[in-house]
Design an enzyme around this catalytic site. Structure first.
Site, PDB file in Angstrom:
ATOM      1  N   TYR A  98      -8.045   0.142  -3.907  1.00 44.96           N
ATOM      2  CA  TYR A  98      -6.826   0.889  -4.174  1.00 44.96           C
ATOM      3  C   TYR A  98      -5.948  -0.672  -4.884  1.00 44.96           C
ATOM      4  O   TYR A  98      -6.298  -1.569  -4.488  1.00 44.96           O
ATOM      5  CB  TYR A  98      -5.850   1.494  -3.565  1.00 44.96           C
ATOM      6  CG  TYR A  98      -5.282   0.618  -1.980  1.00 44.96           C
ATOM      7  CD1 TYR A  98      -6.148   0.573  -0.981  1.00 44.96           C
ATOM      8  CD2 TYR A  98      -4.181  -0.208  -2.112  1.00 44.96           C
ATOM      9  CE1 TYR A  98      -5.662  -0.366   0.049  1.00 44.96           C
ATOM     10  CE2 TYR A  98      -3.706  -0.915  -1.297  1.00 44.96           C
ATOM     11  CZ  TYR A  98      -4.680  -1.028  -0.247  1.00 44.96           C
ATOM     12  OH  TYR A  98      -4.290  -1.823   1.138  1.00 44.96           O
TER      13      TYR A  98
ATOM     14  N   THR B  25       0.918  -1.413  -0.119  1.00 42.71           N
ATOM     15  CA  THR B  25       0.107  -0.130  -0.099  1.00 42.71           C
ATOM     16  C   THR B  25       0.855   1.157   0.008  1.00 42.71           C
ATOM     17  O   THR B  25       0.355   2.207  -0.507  1.00 42.71           O
ATOM     18  CB  THR B  25      -0.867  -0.051   1.103  1.00 42.71           C
ATOM     19  OG1 THR B  25      -2.102  -1.180   1.072  1.00 42.71           O
ATOM     20  CG2 THR B  25      -1.764   1.286   1.359  1.00 42.71           C
TER      21      THR B  25
ATOM     22  N   GLU C  74       3.323 -26.690  29.512  1.00 43.53           N
ATOM     23  CA  GLU C  74       2.598 -27.221  30.472  1.00 43.53           C
ATOM     24  C   GLU C  74       3.052 -28.670  30.605  1.00 43.53           C
ATOM     25  O   GLU C  74       3.596 -29.300  29.727  1.00 43.53           O
ATOM     26  CB  GLU C  74       1.110 -27.170  30.082  1.00 43.53           C
ATOM     27  CG  GLU C  74       0.812 -28.073  28.697  1.00 43.53           C
ATOM     28  CD  GLU C  74      -0.663 -27.893  28.377  1.00 43.53           C
ATOM     29  OE1 GLU C  74      -1.128 -26.861  28.710  1.00 43.53           O
ATOM     30  OE2 GLU C  74      -1.189 -28.609  27.598  1.00 43.53           O
TER      31      GLU C  74
ATOM     32  N   SER D  99       1.589  -7.669  -0.184  1.00 43.08           N
ATOM     33  CA  SER D  99       2.521  -8.649   0.575  1.00 43.08           C
ATOM     34  C   SER D  99       1.844 -10.026   0.692  1.00 43.08           C
ATOM     35  O   SER D  99       2.414 -10.738   1.326  1.00 43.08           O
ATOM     36  CB  SER D  99       2.781  -7.894   1.744  1.00 43.08           C
ATOM     37  OG  SER D  99       1.774  -7.918   2.702  1.00 43.08           O
TER      38      SER D  99
ATOM     39  N   LYS E 187       0.730  -7.187  13.021  1.00 37.69           N
ATOM     40  CA  LYS E 187      -0.368  -6.028  12.817  1.00 37.69           C
ATOM     41  C   LYS E 187      -1.873  -6.402  13.620  1.00 37.69           C
ATOM     42  O   LYS E 187      -2.343  -7.613  13.513  1.00 37.69           O
ATOM     43  CB  LYS E 187      -0.757  -6.321  11.396  1.00 37.69           C
ATOM     44  CG  LYS E 187      -1.997  -5.459  10.502  1.00 37.69           C
ATOM     45  CD  LYS E 187      -1.835  -5.533   9.097  1.00 37.69           C
ATOM     46  CE  LYS E 187      -2.786  -4.643   8.444  1.00 37.69           C
ATOM     47  NZ  LYS E 187      -2.787  -4.540   7.225  1.00 37.69           N
TER      48      LYS E 187
ATOM     49  N   THR F 139       1.848  -4.312   4.385  1.00 40.90           N
ATOM     50  CA  THR F 139       1.422  -4.383   5.959  1.00 40.90           C
ATOM     51  C   THR F 139       1.075  -5.707   6.424  1.00 40.90           C
ATOM     52  O   THR F 139       1.178  -6.199   7.386  1.00 40.90           O
ATOM     53  CB  THR F 139       0.526  -3.360   6.534  1.00 40.90           C
ATOM     54  OG1 THR F 139      -0.567  -3.491   5.879  1.00 40.90           O
ATOM     55  CG2 THR F 139       1.179  -1.868   6.418  1.00 40.90           C
ATOM     56  N   ASP F 140       0.393  -6.551   5.262  1.00 36.25           N
ATOM     57  CA  ASP F 140      -0.367  -7.674   5.898  1.00 36.25           C
ATOM     58  C   ASP F 140       0.610  -8.983   6.186  1.00 36.25           C
ATOM     59  O   ASP F 140       0.324  -9.738   7.055  1.00 36.25           O
ATOM     60  CB  ASP F 140      -1.172  -8.296   4.483  1.00 36.25           C
ATOM     61  CG  ASP F 140      -2.380  -7.354   4.397  1.00 36.25           C
ATOM     62  OD1 ASP F 140      -2.985  -7.635   3.284  1.00 36.25           O
ATOM     63  OD2 ASP F 140      -2.548  -6.477   4.944  1.00 36.25           O
TER      64      ASP F 140
END
Ligand code: DAS
Length: 332
Positions: free
Chosen positions: A32, A19, A288, A65, A171, A98-99
């Site tokens: 976009y 982006t 655990e 991305s 993110k 950003t993804d």
């Protein structure tokens, strides 16, 4: 490396799309296309700010991305290693969608030496949108990449005036420019604006060599996202042929339905590496007691997508010792 505070920093900019290089065609449109602006065009726009740096741009890719993976990671690793060997380069900025920025940042942090600042940066809004954040994020990223305080912190991600370590960056929002990314469990390691930069805490990777070899070949590792009432049949359906490992995005602290756990215990006893992560955003998953008998690994602070990157690198080097794998997850 020369003291970058004593001369005009030379910053290598590697563009991959996203982006930050996207255009909507209208300032108010939601839709976009990512990767519409070339690195040459982008740096031409940056030149108007008269930043006291020399920017050398390379177009590595120009894609969203969601389509970034081993091919782009290999190209970035090669270009960044070359920049690190080049005495004339002081820092590296990677522009990225950003993804999956958190996965690229984490992978590069694991496979690169901690020799020069490497900064991943993106944008939540395209370049021609009202309130576009890309240019501010980029100028912030250049400031971080030019600062000696960035040394010894590995790969960092700069978004929304925050500096996040690659191992912590996630993110957390699909919209908004100030807090779309957060760091967990360590929070921000710095705050940056086009006019100021403040670091928190001390560097932790002073000039370290690369921690994992990376040749571009990573074994496929699926992530099984657990939903309430999920059937155990899905475990075998999600596994590739000759599976080596699986990440469970479990409920709560890495929990799962009994039938799924039983099937995974059988597979772990047959050699499958099973990592218990959490679908909870800020989800710490500690070991655990049953993990020992089940043969499971606890993801600790890594979310499922980062757990997958780390396990792929461990499997690529044929690490099969469960104690060594757990230690890698304890200290990413
Ligand atoms: N276009 C998406 C991507 O490339 C989102 C973004 O860049 O912010 O990751």
């Amino acid at each position: 490396m020369t003291d970058i505070s004593s001369k005009i920093p030379h910053i290598c900019v590697l563009a991959t799309g996203g982006t930050i290089a996207g255009m909507a065609g209208s300032a108010t449109r939601h839709e976009y296309l990512p990767g519409q602006i070339s690195i040459e065009d982008w740096l031409g726009r940056v030149a108007e700010f008269g930043l006291p740096v020399k920017l050398i741009g390379t177009q590595i890719a120009n894609i969203g991305s969601e389509d970034i993976g081993p091919d782009t990671w290999t190209a970035l690793q090669t270009s960044i290693n070359a920049a690190m060997a080049d005495e004339g380069i002081d820092g590296i900025v990677v522009t990225h969608g950003t993804d999956t920025a958190e996965e690229t940042a984490f992978l590069l942090d694991l496979v690169l030496p901690a020799r020069k600042p490497v900064v991943i940066v993106g944008a939540m809004r395209p370049a021609d949108a009202v309130g576009s954040d890309g240019m501010r994020n980029f100028v912030n990223a250049v400031r971080v990449a030019s600062d000696a305080g960035a040394l010894g912190r590995g790969v960092v991600l700069v978004m929304g005036d925050r500096v996040l370590a690659a191992r912590d960056a996630r993110k957390v929002r699909t919209r908004g420019t100030d807090d779309a990314f957060r760091g967990f469990p360590r929070g921000s390691i710095g705050l940056v604006t086009p006019s100021a930069l403040e670091w928190f805490g001390n560097p932790w990777r002073q000039d370290e060599p690369a921690r994992y070899a990376y040749s571009g070949d990573l074994p496929e590792v699926p992530i099984l996202y657990i939903g309430a009432g999920m059937s155990a049949d899905l475990v075998d359906r999600i596994l590739p042929n000759d599976p080596l490992g699986i990440i469970v995005a479990g409920v709560g602290e890495g929990n799962m339905p009994k039938a799924i756990r039983e099937r995974l215990v059988e597979l772990a006893k047959a050699g499958l590496i099973v990592v218990r992560a959490s679908r909870v955003d800020e989800g710490l998953v500690d070991r655990e007691p049953e993990d020992d008998s089940n043969g499971f690994i606890a993801a600790r602070a890594l979310n499922p997508q980062k757990s997958r990157i780390l396990l792929q690198l461990l499997l690529a080097k044929k690490e099969g010792d469960l104690n060594a794998i757990q230690t890698a997850f304890d200290n990413p």
